[in-house]
Write a protein that holds these residues in place. Structure first.
Motif, PDB file in Angstrom:
ATOM      1  N   GLY A 138      -2.329  59.318  15.829  1.00 13.97           N
ATOM      2  CA  GLY A 138      -0.983  59.224  16.386  1.00 13.97           C
ATOM      3  C   GLY A 138      -0.716  58.084  17.332  1.00 13.97           C
ATOM      4  N   ALA A 139      -1.631  57.116  17.415  1.00 11.79           N
ATOM      5  CA  ALA A 139      -1.401  55.965  18.294  1.00 11.79           C
ATOM      6  C   ALA A 139      -0.273  55.094  17.743  1.00 11.79           C
ATOM      7  N   VAL A 140       0.469  54.469  18.654  1.00 13.98           N
ATOM      8  CA  VAL A 140       1.547  53.557  18.271  1.00 13.98           C
ATOM      9  C   VAL A 140       0.963  52.148  18.156  1.00 13.98           C
ATOM     10  N   ILE A 141       0.983  51.587  16.955  1.00 16.07           N
ATOM     11  CA  ILE A 141       0.448  50.244  16.717  1.00 16.07           C
ATOM     12  C   ILE A 141       1.588  49.250  16.890  1.00 16.07           C
ATOM     13  N   CYS A 142       1.417  48.276  17.767  1.00 18.53           N
ATOM     14  CA  CYS A 142       2.539  47.383  18.043  1.00 18.53           C
ATOM     15  C   CYS A 142       2.089  45.968  18.392  1.00 18.53           C
ATOM     16  N   GLY A 143       3.050  45.064  18.352  1.00 22.35           N
ATOM     17  CA  GLY A 143       2.830  43.698  18.795  1.00 22.35           C
ATOM     18  C   GLY A 143       3.318  43.544  20.223  1.00 22.35           C
ATOM     19  N   LEU A 144       2.874  42.484  20.890  1.00 24.06           N
ATOM     20  CA  LEU A 144       3.322  42.197  22.255  1.00 24.06           C
ATOM     21  C   LEU A 144       4.067  40.863  22.249  1.00 24.06           C
ATOM     22  N   GLY A 145       5.188  40.835  21.538  1.00 25.44           N
ATOM     23  CA  GLY A 145       5.960  39.599  21.461  1.00 25.44           C
ATOM     24  C   GLY A 145       5.514  38.721  20.313  1.00 25.44           C
ATOM     25  N   PRO A 146       6.165  37.565  20.148  1.00 28.47           N
ATOM     26  CA  PRO A 146       5.912  36.702  18.998  1.00 28.47           C
ATOM     27  C   PRO A 146       4.641  35.868  19.081  1.00 28.47           C
ATOM     28  N   ARG A 147       4.061  35.779  20.277  1.00 28.52           N
ATOM     29  CA  ARG A 147       2.864  34.937  20.437  1.00 28.52           C
ATOM     30  C   ARG A 147       1.593  35.788  20.393  1.00 28.52           C
ATOM     31  N   ILE A 148       0.495  35.178  19.977  1.00 30.20           N
ATOM     32  CA  ILE A 148      -0.801  35.865  19.931  1.00 30.20           C
ATOM     33  C   ILE A 148      -1.503  35.632  21.262  1.00 30.20           C
ATOM     34  N   LEU A 149      -1.819  36.715  21.964  1.00 32.36           N
ATOM     35  CA  LEU A 149      -2.406  36.625  23.298  1.00 32.36           C
ATOM     36  C   LEU A 149      -3.922  36.813  23.249  1.00 32.36           C
TER      37      LEU A 149
END
Length: 260
Positions: free
Chosen positions: A221-232
């Motif tokens: 049930g974890a929420v898989i997400c990005g953190l904006g358009p750049r790769i950190l």
């Protein structure tokens, strides 16, 4: 005013009326800061309260302080955030713990990810953890935190999965989500969270989390997400996320309350 964390709760301090400081803080208080009897300091209890105290006696082994009152100041994030980091190379985890503490993280969980290059045996892990705990304590003092974040021992990925059930929400930062342009899940989740809830943030090491790890996290049930358009980078992503949480739960909500 100098701040020192003590191993007592607020109720224990109230019952005693005095506070005894021991360990390395004695050296810092007397030899580094050159403090004397009669000067005021703040003593932070294990449950997050600030005691206004006056130094009564200083010896080589301990400093005895008298309790005068409480500040009633709370500088903790409205939600309790735990940062789980796949073991990165070098001293990157030290940076995550230091800056993450300044930004309000409640605890840190280093874990052995599939792509972690760094491998720690039990002996090395114990020494590393002692250093990580010291970094967290010093950063908590410097940033006026009410509590010192907990630094857990190094987890296996299986242990991390088992731990997720202890949290209200779990977010996984995944670079493939960023590459695909996904930018709304993290923001939406933060808007839904209420004060006092708990959040687990999971970050991979250099190279990110493996697909199998992502699949397992999705299953629970974890929420898989990005953190904006750049790769950190692995050491940047947790700090970005904590900053976003602070803005959403402290600055933005405070602004909305002010407008009301």
């Amino acid at each position: 005013m100098q701040r020192y964390f003590i191993d007592l709760t607020k109720e224990e301090v109230k019952a005693r009326g005095t506070i005894v400081i021991t360990g390395e803080d004695v050296h810092h208080l007397s030899n580094v800061m050159r403090m004397k009897a009669g000067q005021e300091i703040l003593c932070l209890t294990t449950d997050g309260f600030e005691a206004i105290s006056t130094i009564d006696t200083i010896t080589k082994e301990e400093v005895i302080c008298l309790l005068h009152g409480w500040t009633n100041q709370n500088r903790e994030l409205p939600i309790q955030v735990t940062v789980a980091s796949g073991l990165p190379k070098g001293d990157k985890l030290e940076l995550i713990i230091q800056k993450g503490t300044e930004l309000g993280a409640n605890s840190f969980v280093p874990f052995q990810a599939a792509r972690s290059i760094t491998k720690l045996d039990q002996k090395k892990s114990h020494k590393k953890r002692a250093r990580w705990e010291k970094i967290a304590k010093e950063a908590a003092e410097q940033s006026y935190r009410n509590v010192v974040p907990v630094v857990h021992p190094v987890f296996t990925f299986k242990e991390l999965i088992q731990m997720t059930s202890e949290f209200d929400k779990c977010v996984v930062a995944y670079e493939e989500s960023s590459k695909e342009g996904e930018q709304s899940r993290f923001s939406s989740l933060l808007q839904e969270m209420k004060s006092g809830q708990t959040l687990l943030l999971v970050f991979g090491p250099e190279g990110g989390l493996a697909e199998k790890e992502i699949e397992e996290l999705e299953t629970i049930g974890a929420v898989i997400c990005g953190l904006g358009p750049r790769i950190l980078r692995t050491e940047t992503a947790p700090l970005y996320a904590l900053s976003a949480i602070s803005y959403q739960t402290e600055l933005l909500r405070g602004e909305l309350l002010w407008e009301q």
